[in-house]
Design a protein around this motif. Sequence first.
Motif, PDB file in Angstrom:
ATOM      1  N   GLU A 150     -31.372  55.688  40.256  1.00 40.98           N
ATOM      2  CA  GLU A 150     -30.401  56.279  40.884  1.00 40.98           C
ATOM      3  C   GLU A 150     -29.006  55.723  40.780  1.00 40.98           C
ATOM      4  O   GLU A 150     -27.990  56.415  40.596  1.00 40.98           O
ATOM      5  N   HIS A 151     -29.021  54.359  40.943  1.00 45.14           N
ATOM      6  CA  HIS A 151     -27.881  53.527  40.677  1.00 45.14           C
ATOM      7  C   HIS A 151     -26.943  54.262  39.333  1.00 45.14           C
ATOM      8  O   HIS A 151     -25.645  54.523  39.154  1.00 45.14           O
ATOM      9  N   ALA A 152     -28.031  54.042  38.150  1.00 45.51           N
ATOM     10  CA  ALA A 152     -27.181  54.492  36.957  1.00 45.51           C
ATOM     11  C   ALA A 152     -26.913  55.886  36.770  1.00 45.51           C
ATOM     12  O   ALA A 152     -25.679  56.201  36.228  1.00 45.51           O
ATOM     13  N   TRP A 153     -27.577  56.764  37.691  1.00 46.80           N
ATOM     14  CA  TRP A 153     -27.247  58.241  37.448  1.00 46.80           C
ATOM     15  C   TRP A 153     -26.103  58.300  38.153  1.00 46.80           C
ATOM     16  O   TRP A 153     -25.260  59.081  37.611  1.00 46.80           O
ATOM     17  N   ILE A 154     -25.968  57.805  39.438  1.00 48.81           N
ATOM     18  CA  ILE A 154     -24.547  57.974  40.348  1.00 48.81           C
ATOM     19  C   ILE A 154     -23.401  57.540  39.607  1.00 48.81           C
ATOM     20  O   ILE A 154     -22.386  58.190  39.408  1.00 48.81           O
ATOM     21  N   VAL A 155     -23.479  56.060  38.882  1.00 51.69           N
ATOM     22  CA  VAL A 155     -22.542  55.842  38.303  1.00 51.69           C
ATOM     23  C   VAL A 155     -21.924  56.679  37.104  1.00 51.69           C
ATOM     24  O   VAL A 155     -20.811  56.675  36.743  1.00 51.69           O
ATOM     25  N   ARG A 156     -22.838  57.352  36.376  1.00 50.87           N
ATOM     26  CA  ARG A 156     -22.834  58.172  35.324  1.00 50.87           C
ATOM     27  C   ARG A 156     -22.114  59.428  35.701  1.00 50.87           C
ATOM     28  O   ARG A 156     -21.222  59.857  34.900  1.00 50.87           O
ATOM     29  N   THR A 157     -22.549  59.936  36.656  1.00 52.96           N
ATOM     30  CA  THR A 157     -22.295  61.419  36.669  1.00 52.96           C
ATOM     31  C   THR A 157     -21.520  61.825  38.045  1.00 52.96           C
ATOM     32  O   THR A 157     -20.984  62.863  38.069  1.00 52.96           O
ATOM     33  N   CYS A 158     -21.403  60.968  39.139  1.00 49.61           N
ATOM     34  CA  CYS A 158     -20.940  61.457  40.406  1.00 49.61           C
ATOM     35  C   CYS A 158     -19.382  61.138  40.569  1.00 49.61           C
ATOM     36  O   CYS A 158     -18.825  60.276  39.831  1.00 49.61           O
ATOM     37  N   ARG A 159     -18.611  62.035  41.271  1.00 53.42           N
ATOM     38  CA  ARG A 159     -17.137  61.797  41.678  1.00 53.42           C
ATOM     39  C   ARG A 159     -17.020  60.331  42.343  1.00 53.42           C
ATOM     40  O   ARG A 159     -17.601  59.992  43.258  1.00 53.42           O
TER      41      ARG A 159
END
Length: 178
Positions: A150-159
Motif C-alpha cells: 500500500e505504501h508503494a501504491w500511495i507514493v506512486r499514484t496519489c496526490r
Amino acid sequence: MEFIGSSYEGEQKYGRMDGKGRYTFPNETQYVGEMKNGMFHGKGMLYFSNGSKYEATWENGISKQGVFTFADGLLYQEKEWDYCDGYDRRFYSERCNGLRPAGESQLTDHHPPRVIPDGCYDCGDGFYDPSTRVVTSYTSRFLRNAEDREHAWIVRTCRTAWEEECIGSNNEVSSLVK
C-alpha cells in the motif's frame, strides 16, 4: 466488549445481543439492525466512518443479500458496471453535476479538493503520512498502518501536498503571463 473496543446498545436476551440494536466496532463502523443469539440476523445496515453504507439481510452473522452505497451516493452494481472504467474516467459528482469549465480541473470527487497536510498524500479514504506509515481519516482519526504494497501504491499514484503547491504556482505563473 470493553476489552475489544466495541460497544452495543439495544435489546438483549440471556445476556446476548437479541432483537434490535446498534453495534459499534473499534473503527467506528456501526451496525444498526436486527440481532439474534449474539449475531447480525435479519435486516441491518453497516454505516462506515467514510460515509458509505451496506444494507443487507443477514443470517447468523453472514450477509446473504445486500446493497453497497459509496459515500458520494453512488450505488455499487455487480453487473454492467460502467463507473470509472477505462472508457469513462469521470468522478461520480461529474456524472451527476456535469464537467467543470475549462481551466477548472476537478482533481478529486470533492470540489474544491481537500487540502492535504504538509508531507502527506491523499489516498482516497484519508491522508497518508509516509514518515509514520499511518493513514488517518479526513477528520484525523486513525484508520490503519500501511503495509509495504500500500505504501508503494500511495507514493506512486496519489496526490501530494507538494504537487498541489506546484499546481498553484503554475496557475499563478500562467495568470502572470497572460
